[in-house]
Motif scaffolding. Structure first.
Motif, PDB file in Angstrom:
ATOM      1  N   ARG A  31      25.961 -63.104  66.767  1.00  0.00           N
ATOM      2  CA  ARG A  31      25.720 -61.763  66.215  1.00  0.00           C
ATOM      3  C   ARG A  31      24.829 -61.848  64.975  1.00  0.00           C
ATOM      4  NH1 ARG A  31      27.731 -59.072  62.025  1.00  0.00           N
ATOM      5  NH2 ARG A  31      27.751 -56.775  62.076  1.00  0.00           N
ATOM      6  N   SER A  32      25.154 -62.793  64.082  1.00  0.00           N
ATOM      7  CA  SER A  32      24.339 -62.941  62.863  1.00  0.00           C
ATOM      8  C   SER A  32      22.913 -63.329  63.205  1.00  0.00           C
ATOM      9  CB  SER A  32      24.971 -63.997  61.951  1.00  0.00           C
ATOM     10  OG  SER A  32      26.277 -63.612  61.574  1.00  0.00           O
ATOM     11  N   TYR A  33      22.774 -64.183  64.215  1.00  0.00           N
ATOM     12  CA  TYR A  33      21.431 -64.601  64.612  1.00  0.00           C
ATOM     13  C   TYR A  33      20.632 -63.428  65.164  1.00  0.00           C
ATOM     14  CZ  TYR A  33      17.788 -66.676  67.475  1.00  0.00           C
ATOM     15  OH  TYR A  33      16.577 -66.972  68.056  1.00  0.00           O
ATOM     16  N   LEU A  34      21.272 -62.601  65.979  1.00  0.00           N
ATOM     17  CA  LEU A  34      20.563 -61.459  66.559  1.00  0.00           C
ATOM     18  C   LEU A  34      20.158 -60.454  65.489  1.00  0.00           C
ATOM     19  CD1 LEU A  34      22.675 -60.901  69.813  1.00  0.00           C
ATOM     20  CD2 LEU A  34      20.342 -61.823  69.641  1.00  0.00           C
ATOM     21  N   SER A 143      22.479 -55.847  73.809  1.00  0.00           N
ATOM     22  CA  SER A 143      22.338 -56.391  75.160  1.00  0.00           C
ATOM     23  C   SER A 143      22.420 -57.916  75.148  1.00  0.00           C
ATOM     24  CB  SER A 143      21.014 -55.929  75.768  1.00  0.00           C
ATOM     25  OG  SER A 143      20.848 -56.460  77.062  1.00  0.00           O
ATOM     26  N   LYS A 144      21.708 -58.542  74.205  1.00  0.00           N
ATOM     27  CA  LYS A 144      21.756 -60.000  74.114  1.00  0.00           C
ATOM     28  C   LYS A 144      23.161 -60.492  73.745  1.00  0.00           C
ATOM     29  CE  LYS A 144      17.395 -60.950  74.921  1.00  0.00           C
ATOM     30  NZ  LYS A 144      16.985 -61.772  76.083  1.00  0.00           N
ATOM     31  N   LEU A 145      23.807 -59.766  72.818  1.00  0.00           N
ATOM     32  CA  LEU A 145      25.150 -60.175  72.400  1.00  0.00           C
ATOM     33  C   LEU A 145      26.159 -59.994  73.539  1.00  0.00           C
ATOM     34  CD1 LEU A 145      26.873 -61.234  70.086  1.00  0.00           C
ATOM     35  CD2 LEU A 145      27.254 -58.866  69.366  1.00  0.00           C
ATOM     36  N   TRP A 146      25.965 -58.898  74.313  1.00  0.00           N
ATOM     37  CA  TRP A 146      26.860 -58.663  75.455  1.00  0.00           C
ATOM     38  C   TRP A 146      26.720 -59.770  76.503  1.00  0.00           C
ATOM     39  CZ3 TRP A 146      31.004 -56.333  77.000  1.00  0.00           C
ATOM     40  CH2 TRP A 146      31.263 -56.107  78.364  1.00  0.00           C
ATOM     41  N   GLN A 147      25.506 -60.167  76.834  1.00  0.00           N
ATOM     42  CA  GLN A 147      25.286 -61.257  77.783  1.00  0.00           C
ATOM     43  C   GLN A 147      25.852 -62.576  77.245  1.00  0.00           C
ATOM     44  OE1 GLN A 147      21.076 -61.388  78.608  1.00  0.00           O
ATOM     45  NE2 GLN A 147      21.045 -59.307  79.502  1.00  0.00           N
ATOM     46  N   SER A 148      25.610 -62.806  75.990  1.00  0.00           N
ATOM     47  CA  SER A 148      26.131 -64.032  75.378  1.00  0.00           C
ATOM     48  C   SER A 148      27.661 -64.041  75.377  1.00  0.00           C
ATOM     49  CB  SER A 148      25.594 -64.157  73.950  1.00  0.00           C
ATOM     50  OG  SER A 148      26.155 -65.283  73.310  1.00  0.00           O
ATOM     51  N   SER A 149      28.262 -62.856  75.157  1.00  0.00           N
ATOM     52  CA  SER A 149      29.727 -62.767  75.146  1.00  0.00           C
ATOM     53  C   SER A 149      30.308 -63.059  76.523  1.00  0.00           C
ATOM     54  CB  SER A 149      30.163 -61.383  74.662  1.00  0.00           C
ATOM     55  OG  SER A 149      29.716 -61.139  73.352  1.00  0.00           O
ATOM     56  N   TRP A 150      29.653 -62.522  77.572  1.00  0.00           N
ATOM     57  CA  TRP A 150      30.116 -62.807  78.926  1.00  0.00           C
ATOM     58  C   TRP A 150      30.052 -64.302  79.226  1.00  0.00           C
ATOM     59  CZ3 TRP A 150      33.105 -61.016  82.327  1.00  0.00           C
ATOM     60  CH2 TRP A 150      33.326 -59.643  82.501  1.00  0.00           C
ATOM     61  N   GLN A 151      28.944 -64.932  78.879  1.00  0.00           N
ATOM     62  CA  GLN A 151      28.816 -66.373  79.102  1.00  0.00           C
ATOM     63  C   GLN A 151      29.864 -67.153  78.307  1.00  0.00           C
ATOM     64  OE1 GLN A 151      24.778 -67.246  78.042  1.00  0.00           O
ATOM     65  NE2 GLN A 151      23.905 -66.192  79.828  1.00  0.00           N
ATOM     66  N   LEU A 152      30.110 -66.695  77.087  1.00  0.00           N
ATOM     67  CA  LEU A 152      31.101 -67.367  76.244  1.00  0.00           C
ATOM     68  C   LEU A 152      32.508 -67.196  76.820  1.00  0.00           C
ATOM     69  CD1 LEU A 152      31.533 -68.928  73.608  1.00  0.00           C
ATOM     70  CD2 LEU A 152      31.809 -66.732  72.438  1.00  0.00           C
ATOM     71  N   LEU A 153      32.804 -65.953  77.302  1.00  0.00           N
ATOM     72  CA  LEU A 153      34.125 -65.709  77.885  1.00  0.00           C
ATOM     73  C   LEU A 153      34.335 -66.544  79.149  1.00  0.00           C
ATOM     74  CD1 LEU A 153      36.753 -64.091  77.816  1.00  0.00           C
ATOM     75  CD2 LEU A 153      35.599 -62.318  79.170  1.00  0.00           C
ATOM     76  N   THR A 154      33.300 -66.609  79.987  1.00  0.00           N
ATOM     77  CA  THR A 154      33.402 -67.421  81.208  1.00  0.00           C
ATOM     78  C   THR A 154      33.635 -68.893  80.873  1.00  0.00           C
ATOM     79  OG1 THR A 154      31.924 -65.882  82.352  1.00  0.00           O
ATOM     80  CG2 THR A 154      32.240 -68.058  83.343  1.00  0.00           C
ATOM     81  N   THR A 155      32.860 -69.380  79.920  1.00  0.00           N
ATOM     82  CA  THR A 155      33.039 -70.777  79.499  1.00  0.00           C
ATOM     83  C   THR A 155      34.426 -71.001  78.906  1.00  0.00           C
ATOM     84  OG1 THR A 155      30.669 -70.887  79.017  1.00  0.00           O
ATOM     85  CG2 THR A 155      32.070 -72.606  78.078  1.00  0.00           C
ATOM     86  N   PHE A 156      34.890 -70.002  78.144  1.00  0.00           N
ATOM     87  CA  PHE A 156      36.216 -70.102  77.527  1.00  0.00           C
ATOM     88  C   PHE A 156      37.318 -70.178  78.595  1.00  0.00           C
ATOM     89  CE2 PHE A 156      40.076 -67.963  76.103  1.00  0.00           C
ATOM     90  CZ  PHE A 156      40.377 -68.653  74.945  1.00  0.00           C
ATOM     91  N   ILE A 157      37.237 -69.290  79.604  1.00  0.00           N
ATOM     92  CA  ILE A 157      38.266 -69.282  80.657  1.00  0.00           C
ATOM     93  C   ILE A 157      38.239 -70.568  81.469  1.00  0.00           C
ATOM     94  CG2 ILE A 157      38.998 -68.123  82.772  1.00  0.00           C
ATOM     95  CD1 ILE A 157      38.053 -65.503  81.559  1.00  0.00           C
ATOM     96  N   LEU A 158      37.023 -70.975  81.872  1.00  0.00           N
ATOM     97  CA  LEU A 158      36.920 -72.220  82.635  1.00  0.00           C
ATOM     98  C   LEU A 158      37.423 -73.407  81.826  1.00  0.00           C
ATOM     99  CD1 LEU A 158      33.463 -71.799  84.424  1.00  0.00           C
ATOM    100  CD2 LEU A 158      35.742 -71.704  85.448  1.00  0.00           C
ATOM    101  N   GLY A 159      37.020 -73.436  80.568  1.00  0.00           N
ATOM    102  CA  GLY A 159      37.479 -74.541  79.714  1.00  0.00           C
ATOM    103  C   GLY A 159      38.980 -74.542  79.545  1.00  0.00           C
ATOM    104  N   PHE A 160      39.558 -73.331  79.393  1.00  0.00           N
ATOM    105  CA  PHE A 160      41.009 -73.259  79.211  1.00  0.00           C
ATOM    106  C   PHE A 160      41.740 -73.678  80.487  1.00  0.00           C
ATOM    107  CE2 PHE A 160      45.008 -70.818  79.312  1.00  0.00           C
ATOM    108  CZ  PHE A 160      45.596 -71.334  78.162  1.00  0.00           C
ATOM    109  N   VAL A 161      41.256 -73.184  81.639  1.00  0.00           N
ATOM    110  CA  VAL A 161      41.911 -73.540  82.907  1.00  0.00           C
ATOM    111  C   VAL A 161      41.820 -75.040  83.166  1.00  0.00           C
ATOM    112  CG1 VAL A 161      41.799 -73.259  85.412  1.00  0.00           C
ATOM    113  CG2 VAL A 161      41.610 -71.263  83.929  1.00  0.00           C
TER     114      VAL A 161
END
Length: 663
Positions: A31-34, A143-161
């Motif tokens: 967010r700060s970067y954007l 838009s960029k933050l939303w896409q980045s958040s989705w990628q982060l959430l996916t990585t977070f879930i996969l990493g947690f599982v």
């Protein structure tokens, strides 16, 4: 909560917090970067437009200025552009509509990305011509933050599982598996199933615990083995002759008493070897013991399993032969005894060639009408040996009926069932099975509070208005190895009985049946089809099956356990072999052999009986005494720790006609 669950939840929560912290840090950084990127872009745009329109400001070319602004900001992500000319205070303003965005409204409310506004003064040399103000739309940043958040959430879930699964695998291997092994080992030790020692765990903290379990298991197993050996030793001291390995006088007298009480015929064969007495008188005790040992070994190898064998005195050996199988043939029996005497004579000559003494043989035949008691039978043993001493063949035969003694040459009338041979009994049983002429009689086993434990079922064969109990025809079927058909019939009949009555029913399985592969396969299918009686039907297996046919008996027990049926052991302690076989099986109860319960007031017998009871109770196996006939016997057995009782003393008056039937 279990230790495993605490560790799993704790480590999972810690891992979740770690991932959440990383995700939050990554989100705020993005967010700060954007925001910073948006600021840089708007600054670059202001400087670029200033350079582009400065020449036109000098010439005051308004049209060109508007064209440049339109060219640079049309279709972009800028919200508003305002140009103020200082010369005439005129304003050129452009407002652009916001572009459509796929970012949810709640995300824009939750995440704040402000619109950036930058202002710049347009100069040429030292002259100022105006100011330009540009305000951006945060749409692209959202838009960029939303896409980045989705990628982060996916990585977070996969990493947690993946992390949780890896954590579970590690905990299962290094924590749960050793703990489960400890738990199973503890239950096995409690059930006296020791098995192999625990392997060394890979978790360092569990190694001392595994060593402690293995040491405890080894010590308890050693204690159990010592107790089993003590029980064997006490039984042998009470009932086994130390030299010949045969039943001693005490146990032989019990067998005689039991034989005389039965309403059945039979033959007592007594053999006397004067050489043993002579050797003992000459103080050649080792030679006498060696001769007795060889005689005992030969006699055990020569007689059938259902015959009773014992040593009555130093020089006298007795064989009790129930006449269940073939009609009495005195001449044939005489020849068999003569052959046995010849064989024993060869053994005697090999052991004591310098002390050749005559071997005497006698045979006493008892019929169903005989009223002999043990004292009279012992007197007749002396009598028949005296006659044999004066006989040319060193053998004598005596018959008894109604208390009357007959010589071997006299004729005697015998009951019809004594004239049947094995094959005739088999044909009679087969016909009874086909015509459903076999019924069940019952005797109840009760605990010390007189509460019923179960009913034991006995087969009764009906033929021509006569009833024959199982002890008359089962030996013939056993000798022919044809008990499987009868046992299948009894099992089906018992299952039908249990479908009509709410009770616990115990039925006996013959040794020759449980060694029959076809019978075991049939039983497997039958039990699978009748699961409803699994809690009511109990199978009683003879002890000799566990000792002589261990593998087949184990297979049958596995079939019973697979279908949740229980079983008990009959004639427990009858054999002199170790009772350590109990470690391999899990019976519901054991029925103590009647040799230990008929006269429990004898101190030697009490010690042997107490050792047997403790061996069973240490494995949480219920002990039941059978043939409990009177109150003193019942009280002694109860004080010794017997948990169940069965016999005429225990039977209620209304059950008096449901005990063991007689012919």
């Amino acid at each position: 909560m279990s230790l495993y669950r605490q560790l799993f939840l704790g480590l999972s929560l810690l891992f979740l917090m770690l991932l959440a912290g990383i995700a939050f840090s990554q989100f705020t950084t993005t967010r700060s970067y954007l925001v910073e990127q948006q600021t840089i872009e708007i600054n670059n745009a202001i400087h670029a437009v200033g350079l582009a329109i400065t020449p036109y400001l000098e010439e005051n070319d308004t049209v060109a200025i508007e064209s440049v602004i339109n060219a640079m900001f049309d279709g972009s992500l800028y919200q508003k552009v305002t140009l103020t000319l200082l010369e005439d205070n005129s304003v050129i303003e452009r407002a652009y509509p916001a572009q459509a965005s796929d970012v949810p409204h709640w995300f824009q409310l939750w995440v704040s990305i402000p619109a950036i506004t930058r202002q710049n003064t347009l100069t040429s040399g030292w002259l100022q011509y105006g100011t330009i103000t540009v305000t951006s739309y945060p749409t692209l940043a959202y838009s960029k933050l939303w896409q980045s958040s989705w990628q982060l959430l996916t990585t977070f879930i996969l990493g947690f599982v993946i992390g949780v699964l890896a954590l579970k695998l590690l905990l299962d291997h290094f924590v749960k598996k050793p703990l489960r092994q400890f738990q199973q080992k503890a239950h096995a030790i409690a059930d006296k199933h020791f098995g192999h020692p625990l392997p060394t765990p890979q978790t360092k903290e569990f190694i001392p615990l595994a060593d402690a379990f293995n040491q405890m298991s080894a010590k308890i197993e050693q204690h159990f083995n010592q107790q089993a050996q003590e029980a064997d030793l006490l039984r042998k001291r009470a009932y086994q002759d130390p030299e010949s390995g045969l039943n001693n006088r005490r146990r032989l007298l019990l067998h005689m008493e039991d034989w005389l009480e039965q309403d059945a015929a039979g033959t007592l064969v007594i053999i006397k070897l004067e050489a043993i007495s002579r050797l003992r008188n000459q103080k050649h005790f080792k030679q006498a013991a060696k001769l007795a040992e060889k005689i005992g070994h030969h006699l055990r190898a020569s007689i059938l399993q259902q015959h009773k064998l014992g040593r009555l005195s130093h020089s006298e050996f007795v064989i009790l032969r129930p006449k269940h199988d073939t009609p009495s043939d005195t001449e044939q029996d005489r020849h068999a005894i003569l052959n046995l005497l010849d064989q024993l004579s060869h053994i005697q000559s090999s052991c004591s060639p310098n002390s050749l003494q005559p071997i005497l043989g006698g045979m006493i035949t008892k019929h169903t009408q005989s009223s002999l008691n043990v004292s009279e039978l012992l007197a007749q043993c002396d009598n028949v040996l005296s006659k044999a001493l004066h006989s040319p063949q060193r053998i004598a035969v005596v018959h008894h009926q109604n208390g009357t003694q007959f010589s071997s040459a006299q004729e005697m009338h015998q009951p019809e069932h004594l004239l049947r041979g094995k094959q005739q009994w088999l044909e009679l049983c087969q016909g009874a099975i086909e015509n459903d002429n076999i019924t069940l009689s019952f005797q109840t086993a009760r605990d010390s509070q007189h509460h019923p434990l179960h009913q034991e079922a006995f087969a009764v064969l009906k033929h021509h208005e006569h009833c024959y109990s199982a002890h008359l025809f089962i030996p013939a079927l056993t000798a022919l190895k044809q008990t499987a058909a009868l046992d299948r019939y009894i099992i089906r009949k018992a299952a039908h009985y249990l479908s009509l009555h709410q009770t616990f029913l115990a039925i006996n399985i013959a040794t020759t049946s449980l060694t029959d592969t076809g019978f075991v396969q049939w039983l497997d299918s039958f039990l699978a089809e009748h699961p409803v009686v699994s809690q009511q039907l109990i199978f009683e297996l003879p002890e000799n099956a566990f000792l002589e046919h261990n593998a087949q008996t184990r297979l049958l027990c596995l079939v019973l356990e697979k279908h949740r049926f229980t079983y008990g052991i009959d004639h427990f302690g009858h054999h002199f072999d170790s009772v350590g076989y109990l470690r391999q099986f899990n019976p519901q109860y054991v029925k103590i052999d009647t040799d230990f319960t008929r006269q429990p007031d004898d101190e030697v017998q009490q010690d042997a009986l107490r050792a047997l009871i403790q061996t069973a109770h240490h494995r949480n196996i219920k002990t039941i005494a059978t043939r409990v006939e009177h109150q003193p016997q019942y009280l002694v057995l109860k004080n010794l720790g017997i948990m169940g009782f069965q016999g005429h003393y225990i039977t209620d008056p209304k059950e008096a006609n449901h005990g063991r039937p007689t012919s």
